[in-house]
Enzyme design. Structure first.
Site, PDB file in Angstrom:
ATOM      1  N   ASP A  37      -6.880   1.329 -26.297  1.00 21.65           N
ATOM      2  CA  ASP A  37      -7.183   1.264 -24.866  1.00 21.65           C
ATOM      3  C   ASP A  37      -7.424   2.642 -24.292  1.00 21.65           C
ATOM      4  O   ASP A  37      -6.685   3.570 -24.583  1.00 21.65           O
ATOM      5  CB  ASP A  37      -6.006   0.663 -24.087  1.00 21.65           C
ATOM      6  CG  ASP A  37      -6.066  -0.830 -24.062  1.00 21.65           C
ATOM      7  OD1 ASP A  37      -7.162  -1.371 -24.246  1.00 21.65           O
ATOM      8  OD2 ASP A  37      -5.011  -1.449 -23.862  1.00 21.65           O
ATOM      9  N   PRO A  70       0.827  -1.223   0.000  1.00 19.01           N
ATOM     10  CA  PRO A  70       0.000   0.000   0.000  1.00 19.01           C
ATOM     11  C   PRO A  70       0.860   1.271   0.000  1.00 19.01           C
ATOM     12  O   PRO A  70       0.376   2.339  -0.354  1.00 19.01           O
ATOM     13  CB  PRO A  70      -0.810  -0.100   1.297  1.00 19.01           C
ATOM     14  CG  PRO A  70      -0.726  -1.526   1.720  1.00 19.01           C
ATOM     15  CD  PRO A  70       0.554  -2.080   1.164  1.00 19.01           C
ATOM     16  N   GLU A 107       1.495  -7.719   8.182  1.00 15.47           N
ATOM     17  CA  GLU A 107       1.607  -6.250   8.212  1.00 15.47           C
ATOM     18  C   GLU A 107       2.559  -5.740   7.132  1.00 15.47           C
ATOM     19  O   GLU A 107       2.670  -4.533   6.922  1.00 15.47           O
ATOM     20  CB  GLU A 107       2.065  -5.758   9.590  1.00 15.47           C
ATOM     21  CG  GLU A 107       1.035  -5.955  10.700  1.00 15.47           C
ATOM     22  CD  GLU A 107      -0.329  -5.322  10.381  1.00 15.47           C
ATOM     23  OE1 GLU A 107      -0.367  -4.113  10.097  1.00 15.47           O
ATOM     24  OE2 GLU A 107      -1.334  -6.052  10.423  1.00 15.47           O
ATOM     25  N   ARG A 157      -0.659  -8.409 -21.280  1.00 11.03           N
ATOM     26  CA  ARG A 157      -1.482  -8.101 -22.457  1.00 11.03           C
ATOM     27  C   ARG A 157      -0.841  -7.072 -23.379  1.00 11.03           C
ATOM     28  O   ARG A 157      -1.249  -6.936 -24.528  1.00 11.03           O
ATOM     29  CB  ARG A 157      -2.897  -7.684 -22.053  1.00 11.03           C
ATOM     30  CG  ARG A 157      -3.014  -6.381 -21.331  1.00 11.03           C
ATOM     31  CD  ARG A 157      -4.449  -6.070 -20.969  1.00 11.03           C
ATOM     32  NE  ARG A 157      -5.265  -5.751 -22.137  1.00 11.03           N
ATOM     33  CZ  ARG A 157      -5.184  -4.618 -22.833  1.00 11.03           C
ATOM     34  NH1 ARG A 157      -4.292  -3.697 -22.481  1.00 11.03           N
ATOM     35  NH2 ARG A 157      -5.956  -4.397 -23.857  1.00 11.03           N
TER      36      ARG A 157
END
Ligand code: JD8
Length: 264
Positions: free
Chosen positions: A169, A89, A116, A154
């Site tokens: 895209d 994160p 954690e 991809r």
């Protein structure tokens, strides 16, 4: 391209990579993807990968030894990777630009954390890139790693059959996609927009382009701030903005449409 994934949940990662476009890229030899079980790099009877945090606090921290050994084993087998990515994160936001950057590397490792997080010495000594897939809290790095791998694979030549799909895209051009329809022309009373069945290719193109502006204005105005648009495109965006504003006024309750009499 060679990708090595280090995880305590190898089956979770393998199962997701066994279906769809990424699985086909592996079968075709475009990608050589290997999943490594972190517990194979432990040396105790309990195959311990975590321990209590120095300084106290809740939860557990991933021990450095198994992670160092796992990455060293990958290096011994495959050679030095161009990047060692840690999903966390605290990472830089993963984006299409990051996917393009990784897609140009011959080989990279992805470390999936749990608990954690990982001992900071792993980050300091072997991680080259910390990435996050978005501002929400997950339970570990496996799903983020799968997101990164999917977005990168991809982009490799030949993986997506029609190269136009990749070139068009939405995040390549910085605008959202237009609405899609297929048969039947009327489904449960809901008709496909007439223009799409008209056969007027010029009109279809124009409608799609305006739908893209409309959706981007309404849902992701932030994309338009940074998009590199030509003068003609800017004008079209402004036209669609005005069209949206007109519709907004038309939908107000009658009697509230006049301005200047609010004080009465
Ligand atoms: C790796 C452990 C869970 C994170 C306590 C529960 C990425 N966009 C993202 N959201 N969450 C993650 C992510 C979460 C992870 C790990 C990635 C390893 N956790 C921890 C800190 C707080 N929990 C992520 N990329």
């Amino acid at each position: 391209m060679e990708i090595d994934v280090v995880t305590i949940f190898p089956r979770m990662v393998e199962a997701s990579l066994a279906e769809g476009v990424v699985a086909r890229a592996c079968e075709n030899g475009v990608v050589d993807l290997k999943v490594h079980d972190l517990r194979e790099y432990t040396d105790d009877r309990h195959r311990t990968v975590d321990d209590v945090p120095y300084g106290g606090g809740p939860g557990m921290v991933m021990k450095p030894e198994p992670l160092f050994r796992a990455v060293e084993a990958v290096v011994a087998k495959r050679g030095a990777p161009s990047a060692v990515v840690l999903m966390t994160p605290q990472g830089r936001p993963f984006s299409h630009a990051e996917a393009e950057r990784l897609s140009k590397l011959p080989r990279f490792v992805v470390i999936c954390g749990r608990y954690e997080g990982v001992d900071e010495r792993v980050t300091d000594a072997i991680v080259t890139d910390e990435l996050s897939i978005g501002d929400y809290v997950l339970t570990g790095g496996e799903l983020p790693a799968l997101v990164v791998i999917d977005a990168v694979v991809r982009l490799l030549p030949g993986v997506v059959g029609d190269a136009r799909s990749v070139a068009e895209d939405s995040f390549v051009r910085g605008v959202l996609d237009y609405p899609h329809y297929t048969r039947p022309a009327v489904f449960r009373g809901m008709a496909v927009p007439d223009v799409l069945t008209s056969g007027h290719h010029g009109e279809i193109e124009k409608w799609r382009r305006r739908q893209q502006w409309r959706r981007t204005i309404e849902r992701r105005p932030d994309l338009l701030e940074t998009a590199a648009l030509t003068d003609a495109q800017r004008r079209e965006v402004d036209e669609v903005r005005q069209e949206i504003a007109r519709e907004g006024r038309a939908n107000l309750p009658s009697g509230s449409k006049e301005s200047g009499d609010e004080g009465d």
